[in-house]
Design a protein around this motif. Structure first.
Motif, PDB file in Angstrom:
ATOM      1  N   ARG A  65      48.146  35.115  22.856  1.00  0.00           N
ATOM      2  CA  ARG A  65      47.587  36.251  22.142  1.00  0.00           C
ATOM      3  C   ARG A  65      46.169  36.562  22.627  1.00  0.00           C
ATOM      4  O   ARG A  65      45.809  37.726  22.812  1.00  0.00           O
ATOM      5  N   MET A  66      45.384  35.513  22.853  1.00  0.00           N
ATOM      6  CA  MET A  66      44.011  35.694  23.306  1.00  0.00           C
ATOM      7  C   MET A  66      43.975  36.369  24.681  1.00  0.00           C
ATOM      8  O   MET A  66      43.293  37.378  24.891  1.00  0.00           O
ATOM      9  N   VAL A  67      44.732  35.822  25.632  1.00  0.00           N
ATOM     10  CA  VAL A  67      44.737  36.364  26.996  1.00  0.00           C
ATOM     11  C   VAL A  67      45.450  37.712  27.042  1.00  0.00           C
ATOM     12  O   VAL A  67      44.982  38.659  27.690  1.00  0.00           O
ATOM     13  N   GLY A  68      46.571  37.823  26.338  1.00  0.00           N
ATOM     14  CA  GLY A  68      47.343  39.061  26.379  1.00  0.00           C
ATOM     15  C   GLY A  68      46.591  40.259  25.838  1.00  0.00           C
ATOM     16  O   GLY A  68      46.620  41.341  26.429  1.00  0.00           O
ATOM     17  N   THR A  69      45.913  40.091  24.720  1.00  0.00           N
ATOM     18  CA  THR A  69      45.170  41.218  24.146  1.00  0.00           C
ATOM     19  C   THR A  69      44.015  41.643  25.054  1.00  0.00           C
ATOM     20  O   THR A  69      43.737  42.833  25.182  1.00  0.00           O
ATOM     21  N   ARG A  70      43.361  40.663  25.685  1.00  0.00           N
ATOM     22  CA  ARG A  70      42.251  41.006  26.595  1.00  0.00           C
ATOM     23  C   ARG A  70      42.747  41.712  27.846  1.00  0.00           C
ATOM     24  O   ARG A  70      42.131  42.676  28.311  1.00  0.00           O
ATOM     25  N   VAL A  71      43.853  41.235  28.388  1.00  0.00           N
ATOM     26  CA  VAL A  71      44.426  41.892  29.569  1.00  0.00           C
ATOM     27  C   VAL A  71      44.881  43.305  29.223  1.00  0.00           C
ATOM     28  O   VAL A  71      44.638  44.262  29.980  1.00  0.00           O
ATOM     29  N   LEU A  72      45.529  43.454  28.071  1.00  0.00           N
ATOM     30  CA  LEU A  72      45.979  44.775  27.645  1.00  0.00           C
ATOM     31  C   LEU A  72      44.792  45.711  27.427  1.00  0.00           C
ATOM     32  O   LEU A  72      44.825  46.876  27.835  1.00  0.00           O
ATOM     33  N   THR A 106      44.167  42.017  35.001  1.00  0.00           N
ATOM     34  CA  THR A 106      44.440  40.598  34.769  1.00  0.00           C
ATOM     35  C   THR A 106      43.186  39.767  34.984  1.00  0.00           C
ATOM     36  O   THR A 106      42.908  38.827  34.222  1.00  0.00           O
ATOM     37  N   LEU A 107      42.422  40.102  36.017  1.00  0.00           N
ATOM     38  CA  LEU A 107      41.171  39.388  36.271  1.00  0.00           C
ATOM     39  C   LEU A 107      40.185  39.584  35.123  1.00  0.00           C
ATOM     40  O   LEU A 107      39.638  38.603  34.584  1.00  0.00           O
ATOM     41  N   ALA A 108      39.962  40.838  34.736  1.00  0.00           N
ATOM     42  CA  ALA A 108      38.998  41.116  33.671  1.00  0.00           C
ATOM     43  C   ALA A 108      39.447  40.496  32.353  1.00  0.00           C
ATOM     44  O   ALA A 108      38.652  39.866  31.644  1.00  0.00           O
ATOM     45  N   GLY A 109      40.717  40.648  32.005  1.00  0.00           N
ATOM     46  CA  GLY A 109      41.220  40.068  30.762  1.00  0.00           C
ATOM     47  C   GLY A 109      41.141  38.558  30.762  1.00  0.00           C
ATOM     48  O   GLY A 109      40.784  37.941  29.745  1.00  0.00           O
ATOM     49  N   GLY A 110      41.457  37.937  31.891  1.00  0.00           N
ATOM     50  CA  GLY A 110      41.367  36.488  31.981  1.00  0.00           C
ATOM     51  C   GLY A 110      39.940  35.989  31.835  1.00  0.00           C
ATOM     52  O   GLY A 110      39.686  34.990  31.145  1.00  0.00           O
ATOM     53  N   LEU A 111      39.001  36.675  32.481  1.00  0.00           N
ATOM     54  CA  LEU A 111      37.596  36.274  32.371  1.00  0.00           C
ATOM     55  C   LEU A 111      37.098  36.395  30.930  1.00  0.00           C
ATOM     56  O   LEU A 111      36.417  35.496  30.426  1.00  0.00           O
ATOM     57  N   PHE A 112      37.440  37.499  30.266  1.00  0.00           N
ATOM     58  CA  PHE A 112      37.023  37.684  28.869  1.00  0.00           C
ATOM     59  C   PHE A 112      37.629  36.612  27.959  1.00  0.00           C
ATOM     60  O   PHE A 112      36.944  36.024  27.110  1.00  0.00           O
ATOM     61  N   ALA A 113      38.934  36.377  28.136  1.00  0.00           N
ATOM     62  CA  ALA A 113      39.623  35.438  27.247  1.00  0.00           C
ATOM     63  C   ALA A 113      39.135  34.007  27.445  1.00  0.00           C
ATOM     64  O   ALA A 113      38.800  33.306  26.476  1.00  0.00           O
ATOM     65  N   GLU A 163      57.661  45.983  58.476  1.00  0.00           N
ATOM     66  CA  GLU A 163      57.769  44.565  58.144  1.00  0.00           C
ATOM     67  C   GLU A 163      56.702  44.167  57.128  1.00  0.00           C
ATOM     68  O   GLU A 163      56.978  43.439  56.164  1.00  0.00           O
ATOM     69  N   THR A 164      55.486  44.664  57.348  1.00  0.00           N
ATOM     70  CA  THR A 164      54.397  44.355  56.419  1.00  0.00           C
ATOM     71  C   THR A 164      54.651  44.971  55.057  1.00  0.00           C
ATOM     72  O   THR A 164      54.440  44.326  54.012  1.00  0.00           O
ATOM     73  N   ARG A 165      55.111  46.221  55.036  1.00  0.00           N
ATOM     74  CA  ARG A 165      55.375  46.878  53.751  1.00  0.00           C
ATOM     75  C   ARG A 165      56.523  46.202  53.001  1.00  0.00           C
ATOM     76  O   ARG A 165      56.504  46.104  51.777  1.00  0.00           O
ATOM     77  N   LEU A 166      57.520  45.716  53.729  1.00  0.00           N
ATOM     78  CA  LEU A 166      58.645  45.037  53.086  1.00  0.00           C
ATOM     79  C   LEU A 166      58.183  43.740  52.425  1.00  0.00           C
ATOM     80  O   LEU A 166      58.523  43.450  51.271  1.00  0.00           O
ATOM     81  N   LEU A 167      57.383  42.963  53.139  1.00  0.00           N
ATOM     82  CA  LEU A 167      56.870  41.716  52.564  1.00  0.00           C
ATOM     83  C   LEU A 167      55.882  41.994  51.434  1.00  0.00           C
ATOM     84  O   LEU A 167      55.865  41.283  50.427  1.00  0.00           O
ATOM     85  N   ALA A 168      55.066  43.036  51.608  1.00  0.00           N
ATOM     86  CA  ALA A 168      54.068  43.356  50.583  1.00  0.00           C
ATOM     87  C   ALA A 168      54.711  43.805  49.285  1.00  0.00           C
ATOM     88  O   ALA A 168      54.122  43.647  48.208  1.00  0.00           O
ATOM     89  N   ALA A 169      55.904  44.377  49.356  1.00  0.00           N
ATOM     90  CA  ALA A 169      56.584  44.809  48.135  1.00  0.00           C
ATOM     91  C   ALA A 169      56.849  43.643  47.199  1.00  0.00           C
ATOM     92  O   ALA A 169      56.824  43.801  45.973  1.00  0.00           O
ATOM     93  N   PHE A 170      57.074  42.458  47.756  1.00  0.00           N
ATOM     94  CA  PHE A 170      57.346  41.286  46.932  1.00  0.00           C
ATOM     95  C   PHE A 170      56.106  40.420  46.736  1.00  0.00           C
ATOM     96  O   PHE A 170      55.986  39.716  45.730  1.00  0.00           O
ATOM     97  N   ALA A 171      55.181  40.475  47.686  1.00  0.00           N
ATOM     98  CA  ALA A 171      53.957  39.676  47.556  1.00  0.00           C
ATOM     99  C   ALA A 171      52.901  40.362  46.704  1.00  0.00           C
ATOM    100  O   ALA A 171      52.074  39.693  46.077  1.00  0.00           O
ATOM    101  N   GLY A 172      52.924  41.696  46.673  1.00  0.00           N
ATOM    102  CA  GLY A 172      51.902  42.436  45.942  1.00  0.00           C
ATOM    103  C   GLY A 172      51.762  42.043  44.484  1.00  0.00           C
ATOM    104  O   GLY A 172      50.643  41.811  44.002  1.00  0.00           O
ATOM    105  N   PRO A 173      52.864  41.946  43.731  1.00  0.00           N
ATOM    106  CA  PRO A 173      52.728  41.572  42.311  1.00  0.00           C
ATOM    107  C   PRO A 173      52.094  40.212  42.081  1.00  0.00           C
ATOM    108  O   PRO A 173      51.548  39.956  41.014  1.00  0.00           O
ATOM    109  N   PHE A 174      52.141  39.314  43.077  1.00  0.00           N
ATOM    110  CA  PHE A 174      51.543  37.995  42.908  1.00  0.00           C
ATOM    111  C   PHE A 174      50.024  38.063  42.814  1.00  0.00           C
ATOM    112  O   PHE A 174      49.389  37.057  42.474  1.00  0.00           O
ATOM    113  N   ALA A 175      49.458  39.223  43.103  1.00  0.00           N
ATOM    114  CA  ALA A 175      48.008  39.377  42.951  1.00  0.00           C
ATOM    115  C   ALA A 175      47.578  39.127  41.510  1.00  0.00           C
ATOM    116  O   ALA A 175      46.485  38.601  41.262  1.00  0.00           O
ATOM    117  N   ALA A 176      48.431  39.486  40.551  1.00  0.00           N
ATOM    118  CA  ALA A 176      48.095  39.245  39.140  1.00  0.00           C
ATOM    119  C   ALA A 176      47.987  37.757  38.850  1.00  0.00           C
ATOM    120  O   ALA A 176      47.080  37.306  38.129  1.00  0.00           O
TER     121      ALA A 176
END
Length: 354
Positions: A9-16, A68-75, A265-278
Motif C-alpha cells: 500500500r505504501m509503495v503502490g500509492t506513491r507510485v500511483l 516507479t523510481l519517484a514512488g519508490g524513493l518517496f515510499a 533486432e534491437t526493437r524486438l528485444l527492447a519490446a520485452f526488455a523495456g518493461p524491466f526498467a520499472a
C-alpha cells in the motif's frame, strides 16, 4: 501478511501518485501544442478529449519507469524516516525481503507498460493519425513522399497507403535473381490486401528483362504473395513509426522493412526488455530504505537514487540507439543498461545491509 500489505500500500500509492502527476504534466504539455489546432478545426472540447485519450497509451509508456523510481524513493524514504524499517529488521525481516514485498508493484507497472506499448498504442496510433489527417484543412495537408521498403526478396516503392493499411497506391515491385540482377518490374495503380494473407495488384503492367530485351505485358489482376500485413504498412507510412515486437519479427522474417536488420533486432528485444526498467527503478530506489536521515545520509541516497535513475534512462537510450544503428550488439544494447544498473543497485543494497 499485514507487513506485506502495508508495504504494498505504501509503495503502490506513491507510485500511483507519481504516475498521475507525471502523466498530467506530459498530457498538459502535449495538449498545449495541439489544442489551438484542434479548436481551429472546429472540433471543440470533444476533439481535445478524443486526442488526449488516443495519446494516453504512449504517455503511460513514457512515465511508467520514472514514476516507479519517484514512488519508490518517496515510499522507502518515508519508511526510513518513521523507523518502520528498523522495526521490521528487528523482527528478523531483511532488507531483501522488504524489497521483494514491494516487487509486485513493479511487476504490475511492467505489465501495464508492456500492454500500452505492444497492444494498446499500436491500435490507437493509426486511429489518431487517420483522424488528424482527415481533420486537417485541405490547404495544410502534406502529401507524403514515396516509401521504399523490402518484402521478402522484392524491393517495393509505393507513393501512399490507406489509413487501415489495406491498400497501397502507385506500387512498383522490383524482382531480382540470385545474382541481384533486375529481372522483372511490376507497376500497378493500387494493391489491395487479401483477407487471409497476400496482396492483389490491380491493372498491373509487367516488364520482364532478359539481357537487352524487355517484354511488357499488361494484366487485369496479379496475385502478389507478399508477407506484408496491414499493420506493417501502417508502421511503414507512419510519421514516427514505432515497431512492435510483432512487426519487428515479421520484418526480420522477410516482412516489410525499410531499415537494417540491426534496427529490428534491437526493437524486438527492447519490446520485452523495456518493461524491466520499472523493476530496475525499484531496485535503484531500495537503498534509501536503509538510510540514516538523522546523519544526512538519507538526503545523499535520495539525490543519488534520483540521479542514478535518470542516468539509467539516458544510458539505456544511448545503448539502444547504438544497437539500432548496428554499432553494438542488439543483445548488449538492450540488456546492458538494465543488468549494469540493477547490479549496482543490488551492490549498494548489500553494502548498506551489511
Amino acid at each position: 501478511m499485514k507487513i506485506q500489505l502495508y508495504i504494498l500500500r505504501m509503495v503502490g500509492t506513491r507510485v500511483l501518485g507519481a504516475a498521475l502527476i507525471l502523466f498530467s504534466i506530459l498530457q498538459i504539455l502535449d495538449l498545449l501544442e495541439v489544442t489551438t489546432d484542434i479548436l481551429g478545426r472546429g472540433l471543440g472540447t470533444a476533439g481535445v478529449l478524443y486526442y488526449a485519450a488516443l495519446r494516453s497509451p504512449r504517455l503511460i509508456e513514457q512515465v511508467a519507469p520514472i514514476a516507479t523510481l519517484a514512488g519508490g524513493l518517496f515510499a522507502f524514504s518515508q519508511l526510513a524516516r518513521e523507523s518502520a524499517i528498523i522495526a521490521m529488521r528487528a523482527t528478523g525481516i531483511s532488507a531483501y525481503r522488504i524489497v521483494a514485498m514491494a516487487a509486485p508493484i513493479a511487476f504490475l507497472v511492467m505489465a501495464l507498460d508492456f500492454s500500452c506499448a505492444q497492444v494498446i498504442a499500436p491500435r490507437t496510433d493509426p486511429v489518431l493519425a487517420a483522424w488528424w489527417q482527415a481533420t486537417t484543412p485541405v490547404a495544410d495537408r502534406k502529401v507524403p513522399g514515396p516509401r521504399s521498403f523490402r518484402s521478402s526478396d522484392d524491393l517495393v516503392i509505393a507513393d501512399g497507403a490507406s489509413a487501415d493499411g489495406r491498400q497501397l497506391n502507385a506500387v512498383k515491385v522490383y524482382r531480382r535473381d540470385t545474382s541481384s540482377r533486375l529481372i522483372e518490374r511490376v507497376e500497378a495503380p493500387t494493391a489491395t490486401y487479401v483477407h487471409g494473407g497476400g496482396w492483389t495488384l490491380n491493372r498491373p503492367v509487367i516488364a520482364r528483362f532478359s539481357g537487352e530485351r524487355v517484354d511488357v505485358v499488361p494484366a487485369g489482376k496479379l496475385a502478389w504473395p507478399s508477407p506484408l500485413h496491414p499493420q506493417d504498412i501502417q508502421a511503414l507510412f507512419a510519421d514516427s513509426p514505432v515497431p512492435t515486437a510483432a512487426t519487428a519479427r515479421r520484418a526480420l522474417l522477410s516482412g516489410g522493412g525499410d531499415r537494417p536488420a540491426s534496427y529490428y533486432e534491437t526493437r524486438l528485444l527492447a519490446a520485452f526488455a523495456g518493461p524491466f526498467a520499472a523493476l530496475v527503478m525499484l531496485l535503484i530506489s531500495a537503498p534509501v530504505a536503509l538510510a540514516n536521515f538523522r546523519s544526512g545520509q538519507g538526503a545523499m541516497l535520495l539525490t543519488g537514487g534520483l540521479a542514478a535513475g535518470l542516468l539509467f534512462l539516458v544510458i539505456n537510450g544511448l545503448l539502444s540507439a547504438l544497437g539500432e544503428g548496428g554499432s553494438l550488439s542488439p543483445l548488449l544494447a538492450v540488456w546492458g543498461g538494465p543488468v549494469i544498473f540493477a547490479s549496482l543497485a543490488l551492490y549498494a543494497l548489500v553494502a548498506l545491509e551489511g
